[in-house]
Write an enzyme that holds these catalytic residues in place. Structure first.
Site, PDB file in Angstrom:
ATOM      1  N   HIS A  90      -2.441  -1.169   2.281  1.00  0.00           N
ATOM      2  CA  HIS A  90      -2.877  -0.633   0.988  1.00  0.00           C
ATOM      3  C   HIS A  90      -3.898   0.468   1.220  1.00  0.00           C
ATOM      4  O   HIS A  90      -4.881   0.283   1.936  1.00  0.00           O
ATOM      5  CB  HIS A  90      -3.477  -1.737   0.124  1.00  0.00           C
ATOM      6  CG  HIS A  90      -3.824  -1.284  -1.261  1.00  0.00           C
ATOM      7  ND1 HIS A  90      -2.918  -1.300  -2.312  1.00  0.00           N
ATOM      8  CD2 HIS A  90      -4.981  -0.772  -1.768  1.00  0.00           C
ATOM      9  CE1 HIS A  90      -3.508  -0.855  -3.403  1.00  0.00           C
ATOM     10  NE2 HIS A  90      -4.754  -0.519  -3.109  1.00  0.00           N
ATOM     11  N   CYS A  91      -3.677   1.632   0.609  1.00  0.00           N
ATOM     12  CA  CYS A  91      -4.611   2.753   0.701  1.00  0.00           C
ATOM     13  C   CYS A  91      -5.517   2.708  -0.525  1.00  0.00           C
ATOM     14  O   CYS A  91      -5.044   2.828  -1.658  1.00  0.00           O
ATOM     15  CB  CYS A  91      -3.863   4.082   0.770  1.00  0.00           C
ATOM     16  SG  CYS A  91      -4.962   5.524   0.824  1.00  0.00           S
ATOM     17  N   CYS A  94      -5.375   6.290  -2.417  1.00  0.00           N
ATOM     18  CA  CYS A  94      -4.145   6.514  -3.189  1.00  0.00           C
ATOM     19  C   CYS A  94      -3.849   5.366  -4.154  1.00  0.00           C
ATOM     20  O   CYS A  94      -3.035   5.523  -5.066  1.00  0.00           O
ATOM     21  CB  CYS A  94      -2.963   6.700  -2.249  1.00  0.00           C
ATOM     22  SG  CYS A  94      -3.100   8.121  -1.137  1.00  0.00           S
ATOM     23  N   CYS A 105      -5.777  11.130   5.155  1.00  0.00           N
ATOM     24  CA  CYS A 105      -6.298  12.353   5.773  1.00  0.00           C
ATOM     25  C   CYS A 105      -6.975  13.236   4.724  1.00  0.00           C
ATOM     26  O   CYS A 105      -6.325  13.689   3.781  1.00  0.00           O
ATOM     27  CB  CYS A 105      -5.168  13.127   6.450  1.00  0.00           C
ATOM     28  SG  CYS A 105      -5.718  14.651   7.257  1.00  0.00           S
ATOM     29  N   CYS A 111      -2.105  10.547   1.973  1.00  0.00           N
ATOM     30  CA  CYS A 111      -2.019   9.412   2.877  1.00  0.00           C
ATOM     31  C   CYS A 111      -0.922   9.673   3.903  1.00  0.00           C
ATOM     32  O   CYS A 111       0.206  10.014   3.539  1.00  0.00           O
ATOM     33  CB  CYS A 111      -1.724   8.139   2.082  1.00  0.00           C
ATOM     34  SG  CYS A 111      -2.114   6.639   2.980  1.00  0.00           S
TER      35      CYS A 111
END
Length: 270
Positions: A90-91, A94, A105, A111
């Site tokens: 999980h980001c 985002c 990044c 992502c």
């Protein structure tokens, strides 16, 4: 003419790979990994952790998931309400689960994962060549500056500034690109380099390492003519990845009955 041709080729490849890294959206897990409304209601209404884990185990029986949490449980995202596929994370930036997530990044404000990792590597490579080419072509004017052949003060500033920026970015990109080349050769993501994936027999940092050539093919594909172009050619769909040990080809989340019993779950024989 030759200098300008090389310059424009590198510039086009640099912009192309940067554009692909930015606008290629991260791939999210398929619908079959998401909880149904009925299962979601069961899971949220259940207060006993051991029963919640049993519910997740029942859902995971239909899914090709092989990695676990550090405690041996099923990898579940409570924010996205889904069973995480292998190498999926999980980001928080985002706010979605990303297949084979490497990192988020800030350079590309995106992502980096399964869908654009190849483009990100090519972006680093062409950025490195771009900076090297600029530094090499400007260096001769830098020598003229030291020998006093350049008399224009503004030209001196431009030469010094361009050479300094090119060398500075080249050095920083060289370390970053070298690190990602090492990751590709071991078939690891940045997250897996810091925290090894957990399999049936415990953590294994080389769990997805298939050998140098096959590791390259995982990212760049089998068509070598597409390796240097920002065209999608990575193997698979991002939900399943070949593993090093053949004994891990059997779903450990379902097969290891003793693990669930140790965790307080009454397993049923399969």
């Amino acid at each position: 003419v030759v200098y300008l041709t090389i310059f424009h080729i590198l510039f086009v490849l640099f912009v192309w790979t940067y554009w692909k890294s930015i606008f290629t959206l991260p791939v999210q897990p398929g619908k079959k990994y998401h909880m149904s409304y009925v299962d979601q209601e069961r899971y949220e209404n259940e207060e006993r952790p051991e029963v919640q884990r049993q519910i997740l185990a029942e859902i995971a029986r239909k899914l090709p998931v092989y990695t676990r949490t550090g405690s041996g449980g099923i990898r579940f995202c409570d924010r996205c309400q889904l069973i995480k596929p292998d190498r999926c994370h999980h980001c928080s930036v985002c706010a979605v689960c990303v297949l084979k997530m490497d990192h988020h990044c800030p350079w590309v404000n995106n992502c980096i994962g399964f869908s654009n990792y190849k483009f990100f590597l090519l972006f680093l490579a062409y950025s490195l060549l771009y900076c090297l080419y600029i530094a090499a072509t400007v260096f001769k004017y830098f020598i003229k500056y030291w020998t006093g052949e350049l008399t224009n003060g503004r030209s001196k500033f431009h030469v010094l500034f361009l050479l300094f920026v090119a060398v500075m970015f080249f050095v920083s990109l060289m370390f970053l690109f070298g690190y990602h080349c090492w990751l590709v050769s071991r078939n690891r993501s940045t997250l897996e380099a810091f925290s090894a994936p957990v399999f049936q027999n415990g953590p294994d940092k080389n769990g997805f390492n298939l050998g140098f050539v096959k590791n390259l093919q995982q990212v760049f594909g089998e068509e070598k003519k597409l390796w240097l172009l920002p065209i999608a050619s990575s193997q698979g769909d991002g939900h399943f990845f070949p593993m090093r040990a053949l004994c891990e080809a059997q779903n450990p989340l379902l097969a290891n009955e003793e693990q669930w019993e140790d965790d307080g779950i009454d397993g049923e024989p399969h």
